[in-house]
Structures are given as C-alpha cells and as structure tokens.
Design a protein around this motif. Structure first.
Motif, PDB file in Angstrom:
ATOM      1  N   GLY A 311      -8.985  -0.423  -4.569  1.00  0.00           N
ATOM      2  CA  GLY A 311      -8.140  -1.520  -5.030  1.00  0.00           C
ATOM      3  C   GLY A 311      -7.242  -1.086  -6.178  1.00  0.00           C
ATOM      4  N   GLY A 312      -7.812  -0.366  -7.147  1.00  0.00           N
ATOM      5  CA  GLY A 312      -7.023   0.114  -8.283  1.00  0.00           C
ATOM      6  C   GLY A 312      -5.963   1.115  -7.845  1.00  0.00           C
ATOM      7  N   LEU A 313      -6.329   1.960  -6.894  1.00  0.00           N
ATOM      8  CA  LEU A 313      -5.389   2.955  -6.366  1.00  0.00           C
ATOM      9  C   LEU A 313      -4.201   2.260  -5.679  1.00  0.00           C
ATOM     10  N   CYS A 314      -4.497   1.223  -4.902  1.00  0.00           N
ATOM     11  CA  CYS A 314      -3.420   0.475  -4.239  1.00  0.00           C
ATOM     12  C   CYS A 314      -2.510  -0.177  -5.277  1.00  0.00           C
ATOM     13  N   SER A 315      -3.096  -0.665  -6.353  1.00  0.00           N
ATOM     14  CA  SER A 315      -2.301  -1.289  -7.414  1.00  0.00           C
ATOM     15  C   SER A 315      -1.399  -0.246  -8.081  1.00  0.00           C
ATOM     16  N   LEU A 316      -1.944   0.927  -8.350  1.00  0.00           N
ATOM     17  CA  LEU A 316      -1.144   2.010  -8.940  1.00  0.00           C
ATOM     18  C   LEU A 316       0.006   2.404  -8.006  1.00  0.00           C
ATOM     19  N   ILE A 317      -0.302   2.505  -6.724  1.00  0.00           N
ATOM     20  CA  ILE A 317       0.733   2.840  -5.740  1.00  0.00           C
ATOM     21  C   ILE A 317       1.860   1.809  -5.792  1.00  0.00           C
ATOM     22  N   LYS A 318       1.485   0.544  -5.895  1.00  0.00           N
ATOM     23  CA  LYS A 318       2.516  -0.509  -5.956  1.00  0.00           C
ATOM     24  C   LYS A 318       3.348  -0.372  -7.229  1.00  0.00           C
ATOM     25  N   PHE A 319       2.713  -0.095  -8.355  1.00  0.00           N
ATOM     26  CA  PHE A 319       3.455   0.074  -9.612  1.00  0.00           C
ATOM     27  C   PHE A 319       4.454   1.218  -9.502  1.00  0.00           C
ATOM     28  N   ILE A 320       3.998   2.335  -8.934  1.00  0.00           N
ATOM     29  CA  ILE A 320       4.873   3.502  -8.860  1.00  0.00           C
ATOM     30  C   ILE A 320       5.966   3.287  -7.823  1.00  0.00           C
TER      31      ILE A 320
ATOM     32  N   ALA B 106       6.176 -17.018   6.696  1.00  0.00           N
ATOM     33  CA  ALA B 106       5.657 -18.123   7.507  1.00  0.00           C
ATOM     34  C   ALA B 106       4.497 -17.656   8.384  1.00  0.00           C
ATOM     35  N   ARG B 107       4.623 -16.453   8.892  1.00  0.00           N
ATOM     36  CA  ARG B 107       3.579 -15.910   9.763  1.00  0.00           C
ATOM     37  C   ARG B 107       2.226 -15.833   9.018  1.00  0.00           C
ATOM     38  N   ILE B 108       2.267 -15.404   7.742  1.00  0.00           N
ATOM     39  CA  ILE B 108       1.049 -15.304   6.938  1.00  0.00           C
ATOM     40  C   ILE B 108       0.494 -16.701   6.673  1.00  0.00           C
ATOM     41  N   LEU B 253      -3.653  -9.055   7.540  1.00  0.00           N
ATOM     42  CA  LEU B 253      -3.825  -9.666   6.218  1.00  0.00           C
ATOM     43  C   LEU B 253      -3.801  -8.592   5.126  1.00  0.00           C
ATOM     44  N   LYS B 254      -4.471  -7.490   5.389  1.00  0.00           N
ATOM     45  CA  LYS B 254      -4.511  -6.373   4.427  1.00  0.00           C
ATOM     46  C   LYS B 254      -3.100  -5.868   4.114  1.00  0.00           C
ATOM     47  N   ALA B 255      -2.282  -5.733   5.145  1.00  0.00           N
ATOM     48  CA  ALA B 255      -0.921  -5.236   4.930  1.00  0.00           C
ATOM     49  C   ALA B 255      -0.155  -6.166   3.984  1.00  0.00           C
ATOM     50  N   TRP B 256      -0.412  -7.462   4.109  1.00  0.00           N
ATOM     51  CA  TRP B 256       0.252  -8.394   3.203  1.00  0.00           C
ATOM     52  C   TRP B 256      -0.286  -8.227   1.780  1.00  0.00           C
ATOM     53  N   PHE B 257      -1.593  -8.054   1.651  1.00  0.00           N
ATOM     54  CA  PHE B 257      -2.191  -7.907   0.319  1.00  0.00           C
ATOM     55  C   PHE B 257      -1.780  -6.596  -0.363  1.00  0.00           C
ATOM     56  N   GLU B 258      -1.374  -5.623   0.391  1.00  0.00           N
ATOM     57  CA  GLU B 258      -0.890  -4.378  -0.226  1.00  0.00           C
ATOM     58  C   GLU B 258       0.458  -4.575  -0.904  1.00  0.00           C
ATOM     59  N   GLU B 259       1.138  -5.643  -0.538  1.00  0.00           N
ATOM     60  CA  GLU B 259       2.482  -5.884  -1.068  1.00  0.00           C
ATOM     61  C   GLU B 259       2.592  -7.127  -1.931  1.00  0.00           C
ATOM     62  N   GLN B 260       1.829  -8.175  -1.606  1.00  0.00           N
ATOM     63  CA  GLN B 260       2.078  -9.470  -2.254  1.00  0.00           C
ATOM     64  C   GLN B 260       1.572  -9.462  -3.698  1.00  0.00           C
ATOM     65  N   THR B 261       2.430  -9.948  -4.593  1.00  0.00           N
ATOM     66  CA  THR B 261       2.083  -9.996  -6.018  1.00  0.00           C
ATOM     67  C   THR B 261       2.239 -11.417  -6.552  1.00  0.00           C
ATOM     68  N   ILE B 305      -0.436  -6.617  -7.591  1.00  0.00           N
ATOM     69  CA  ILE B 305      -1.153  -6.967  -6.361  1.00  0.00           C
ATOM     70  C   ILE B 305      -2.572  -7.439  -6.687  1.00  0.00           C
ATOM     71  N   ASP B 306      -3.178  -8.140  -5.750  1.00  0.00           N
ATOM     72  CA  ASP B 306      -4.549  -8.621  -5.928  1.00  0.00           C
ATOM     73  C   ASP B 306      -5.501  -7.508  -5.476  1.00  0.00           C
ATOM     74  N   HIS B 307      -5.634  -6.491  -6.345  1.00  0.00           N
ATOM     75  CA  HIS B 307      -6.436  -5.304  -6.017  1.00  0.00           C
ATOM     76  C   HIS B 307      -7.894  -5.655  -5.784  1.00  0.00           C
ATOM     77  N   ASN B 308      -8.351  -6.736  -6.410  1.00  0.00           N
ATOM     78  CA  ASN B 308      -9.749  -7.140  -6.285  1.00  0.00           C
ATOM     79  C   ASN B 308     -10.030  -7.714  -4.893  1.00  0.00           C
ATOM     80  N   PHE B 309      -9.147  -8.587  -4.436  1.00  0.00           N
ATOM     81  CA  PHE B 309      -9.288  -9.140  -3.085  1.00  0.00           C
ATOM     82  C   PHE B 309      -9.053  -8.040  -2.049  1.00  0.00           C
ATOM     83  N   LEU B 310      -8.028  -7.241  -2.286  1.00  0.00           N
ATOM     84  CA  LEU B 310      -7.678  -6.180  -1.334  1.00  0.00           C
ATOM     85  C   LEU B 310      -8.833  -5.186  -1.164  1.00  0.00           C
TER      86      LEU B 310
END
Lengths: 336, 336
Positions: A311-320, B106-108, B253-261, B305-310
C-alpha cells in the motif's frame, strides 16, 4: 567483546520475535554463524583500509569517535554495525534467509536488495579492545560520482503485528506524528548534489516535521538541478521517468509485492539513488538505483502478502508519477 | 424526534471530523438537507409496506422491537438507520458527496456502490412517536433467490488518521485482536445457502475469533455447495473466477484505488454476493456482486491514494486467487 552485544554472543539459541524465520530458513551452519564472524583477514588488518562514514548517508546513526555507524571502505562495500538487542540478530538472520531463499527471484534480489557478504568484526574507535560485528553489504551508491539519495520508510504500520503493546504505542506515535499513517510512507532523509558540487540535504528535525506538502516538495527537490532551495524538476524525466527510471523500477517491485508472501518488511526503507554528474553529462541514464534497506523488523509472511508495504509503495508511486508526466510505455517489439 | 438524534437536528452547522468533506462537496441545499427528510409519502404511509429486517444481513445491528437496524421493503430498497452521533451525519454526507461527485467514474459508482436515494423518516416500533431518519439505498441482494453473502471489512487500519487517541486505541485493539492488522482485512459475517435451502451462517463470536486459517476456510466455505460444514469449493470457478466473477471485479476496483485520491474508506466493507440458485441452475453466471458498504468513517483523500484500503484489497485478491485456479485472461479483440 561481549558487553556491547551480549545477546549475540552469550545466548544459547537465537531469540527473536519471529523464531520461525530462523527455523525455517536457516541451516545449522547458519544458525551457528554468530560464533564465526570472520575477523579482519591478515592483509586487511595490516593495511587497515580507509574505513569512513559514507558521505551519502541520510538517515540512521552516523559513525563518529563515540558512536557506531555504517562505514564504507572505498572498495564498494558497506559495513553496517549490528544493532543492539534483537535487532542486529534479526537483520542478520533476514539477510541470511533472504540471500539464499529459493523462492526469491534472482532478478528481484539482484535489482532491489544490497548483496550480502556475511559479517565482519571491526575494531571500534571508542573501545579499541572490543571489535564489533558488522553486516558486510554492497555500498549501494558506490561508483556514483555525485550521489543523490533519498531514504523513504515504507508502510503506514512500522511495527510487526506481534510486537508488545508499549513498542506499538511508541511506533504509532511516530507514525501518526509523521506522514506514515496518512501517506503510507515517510521521508527519512535526502541528499542532492547540485551544479558545481553544492550539496543540499535535510536535517533531521526538518525531515521529521514534513507534512504532505513538504513530502511533495522534497520529492521535487530531489530531481531538481539547482544550487539552492529552488525547484526546477529538470531531472524528473531522467531520474523518475523512462526505461530503468525510478517509476519503472518501483512498478516492477510492486508486481513482486502483489505476489510474494515470504516476508513482511515492517519499518524497512526504499533508498533511491542517482548520479547527478552522470545525469548532467548524458542527459539520460543516471545510474538510477532503487533498493530496499533496513531489515531489523522483517516478519515472516506466512502465505500472506505484505499489504502494508504494498500500500505504501503504491502511494509512493502515485506521488512520483504526479511529478513526472507519464511517458506512454512503448509496445514491446515481438514477432508479428 | 430530537432525543435520539440531537446532533442531526439541533446543531447550527454540520460538525464532523472532516469538515472539508462537507464544505467542498456539499452545496447549500445539501447542507440543509437534514431539515428536509422526506416523510413517508401519503400512499406509503397509508399502505405501510412490508418493512422487515433483511434475511441476508450478516454484520452490524439487526433490527428488532427494541433495536434499530436495517430494513428492506421488498421493492428493492434498503433502509439503513442513521447511526448516532457524528457517524450517521458523516455517512449521509459521504453518500451525498459521492453520488454527485464529477470525478467518480459512473462505471465505478454503478458497479461497486449502492445507489443512494436520499433519506426517509420511518416510524420505529420501540418509539412510535419518534420517526428515525434512514438512508435509502439499493438493496444489494434484491432479486437473488438464494442470496449468499460475505461481509469483509477492508484495511489494516480502521480509524481515520485524525481520530482522537482513545478511539484509535479502541480500534487498534480490535484490529490486532482480529485478522485486520495481519491480513489487511477481516471477515465480519457470512451466509451461504446450500442444497435444499439449508442456510449456513457464522455467529458473531465465532467470526471475531477467526485467524488466518479460519479466514481461508470461510472463503472456501462461501463457494461450497454443501449442506454442512464441509467444503467442496464447487462454485469457486463460477463465483470467484471468470468474466464478471469476484476476482475480475475486485481487480477492476483495485485499478481505481491505485489512482483515486478523493476518499479514504476507513472501516468500510466489501460485500460479496451471489445467488446459489442461479449458479446451480446455470452452472455459470450467478449474479455475482461486489459492493462497498459502511461509510461512517470515510475521510477525504486530499490528493493521496487510499493505500490502506488498497493494500487490504490486494491481500483479499491474493487470498481468493489462491482458492480458484487462475483462468488465463483472454486477449481483448481489437483492430489488427
């Protein structure tokens, strides 16, 4: 020789928060390893190479006349003093388990981890009669003319789940007091070499006080080629973007963390490194390095992924990726 | 009408742990929404439809003569009583912000969240003169003849970072006492309909005591077509695997959580649902549903991003993918 490291030398068996780590991965020879620290080999002892604190160290205790800290010898090796108590034993056990673990892909081990060369007893300035055991590792920044480095502690949670409550409370206070809980990571230190060799580095109180905006600033400053506090992000594409850049490497690491269930890397850091001189000269490849370090709190994965690190790694990736405009990945060439 | 929900009706302004959530996303009309709960419309009040606790509820307070709990009306709607204190206000504010947020695809929204139909005051059995405000949502399991459901609370951390220390301590004790910290999620309840309509469900003490092995068992039991404690995982491929199956939906859902802030979903759950009858009949499509629920502790994402949920979501994906043998994804057909 015993006083500073009583656990390592006196106890009949390795004691650890994660005893299985030792039982599962360490053979008998390895279990007894602590009794066989290689002393300085005679030529080395005679010539006593130029051990010195690395200039590029940005986090952790710095070696001085009265304090143990990491040393480099100029030949590409990095000597990390075993930490007191369980931590040193634990980090050693991790390196031994990890460096021979059949389920760790060689590509991951070689790309993202320092190579482990065993342990070595080194004399200490403060107690000449008491050599101290050190982990011998690759110096991750060896060969870089103008090493720029940032140390980022990964994970919203920095304590192994089996930790005693007072330790959890202590860590939690730090994790809530820094950006760890909010961002899933915190910056522990930065060093950037600017034009003309000027060095910009963070001081510890400053780095501890970073908030989200401060983290964004530091990650931009890290890829800026300026002599002061300014930020031009001139090196963002070269360092963060492109093939072999930080983002590409972090994404490869992420793919491994989505699958690996061997280890949980509590309180470990990702070290980013590049060579300001090489980037300036070539305008492209700058010896970008992405490495995991600090394994005193690694726990066994027991079939579960390290969701906290991931999760932290994904967050860092998003920041960068927010800093460097995404370069569309080229389609791999294959047989048509 | 005031005693049970003093905050909602008396306070001059919405008070929340996350005031920005309200300021940023809620217009003036919405801010005053709490004074405009639609009362029962006359025909509804006259006919008083068949409100009843849903049979498929597996977690949370169950409605009874003395307790508020969710109700369904048989027409596809689900009525969730606003929780006491800030929680109810907060969940309402989330639904209002989320259901109109331009940056949510909308899809999400349509695929992974219950549709929000506003609020409604409903009479309560225990206090006939005090109608209580309810969120009106889609009944996520409407139309399933034999609904099977599992409620999984996602995230190693279940408390918003700005929570007061005593609340953190209380949550942390639960998170460490269950699998939340270790796995990044915990199972809150399960209901499975077996052959002949036999229902297998977990009781609360049992579900609270689940360890890692127990979680694996429950996730296997959930896709087993047996009348007892046995596990054949007969429905694993139909429910977890394949196009439209749980894994495929979780990955979207994961793909959205990798991006949504936008939002951080502390203490929210993923509800999985399928229809045992439909799966048995068709051997394939079984009305598989993957939905997020329980938003009383959502925080603003503020560009992070919601790194904890992700992380927890990735861990759940790994657990489920360990149960169903991976079906290789077919290459999408495109112009050649």
């Amino acid at each position: 020789m015993i006083s500073r490291f009583p656990n390592l030398f006196l106890r009949p068996s390795m004691i650890s928060r994660f005893p299985n780590l030792f039982l599962k991965y360490r053979g008998a020879a390895v279990r007894n390893h602590r009794f066989h620290h290689r002393p300085l080999s005679p030529p080395l002892a005679l010539t006593m190479p130029d051990f010195r604190p690395p200039e590029h160290q940005v986090a952790g205790h710095r070696a001085s006349a009265n304090k143990l800290g990491p040393l480099i010898d100029g030949s590409g090796l990095f000597y990390k003093p075993l930490q007191a108590g369980d931590r040193g034993e634990h980090e050693l056990a991790f390196y031994e388990a990890f460096s021979t673990h059949a389920a760790v892909p060689a590509r991951i081990r070689d790309t993202f981890f320092p190579r482990f060369h065993g342990t070595r007893l080194l004399p200490t300035e403060s107690r000449p009669g008491e050599p101290h055991p050190h982990l011998v590792l690759d110096d991750l920044l060896a060969g870089l003319e103008a090493p720029c480095v940032v140390d980022i502690k990964i994970g919203a949670i920095t304590w192994p789940p089996s930790s005693p409550t007072p330790y959890v409370a202590k860590c939690l206070a730090k994790d809530r007091g820094t950006t760890s809980v909010l961002l899933g990571f915190r910056v522990s230190g930065v060093r950037v070499v600017g034009p003309g060799g000027t060095v910009w580095r963070t001081e510890r109180p400053e780095v501890k006080a970073l908030d989200t905006a401060g983290v964004r600033r530091v990650l931009r400053r890290y890829v800026s080629s300026v002599a002061d506090e300014g930020m031009d992000c001139a090196l963002a594409t070269a360092v963060y973007g492109g093939k072999g850049g930080v983002l590409s490497q972090l994404r490869e690491l992420k793919a491994w963390f989505e699958e690996q269930t061997l280890f949980h890397f509590y309180s470990a850091s990702i070290l980013l490194g590049y060579d300001a001189s090489a980037v300036a000269a070539s305008g492209g490849e700058g010896g970008v390095r992405v490495k995991l370090v600090d394994f005193a709190h690694v726990a066994e994965g027991d079939g579960v992924i390290d969701h906290n690190f991931l999760g932290g790694l994904c967050s860092l990736i998003k920041f960068i990726s927010d800093i460097v405009p995404e370069i569309p990945e080229t389609q791999p060439l294959g047989p048509s």
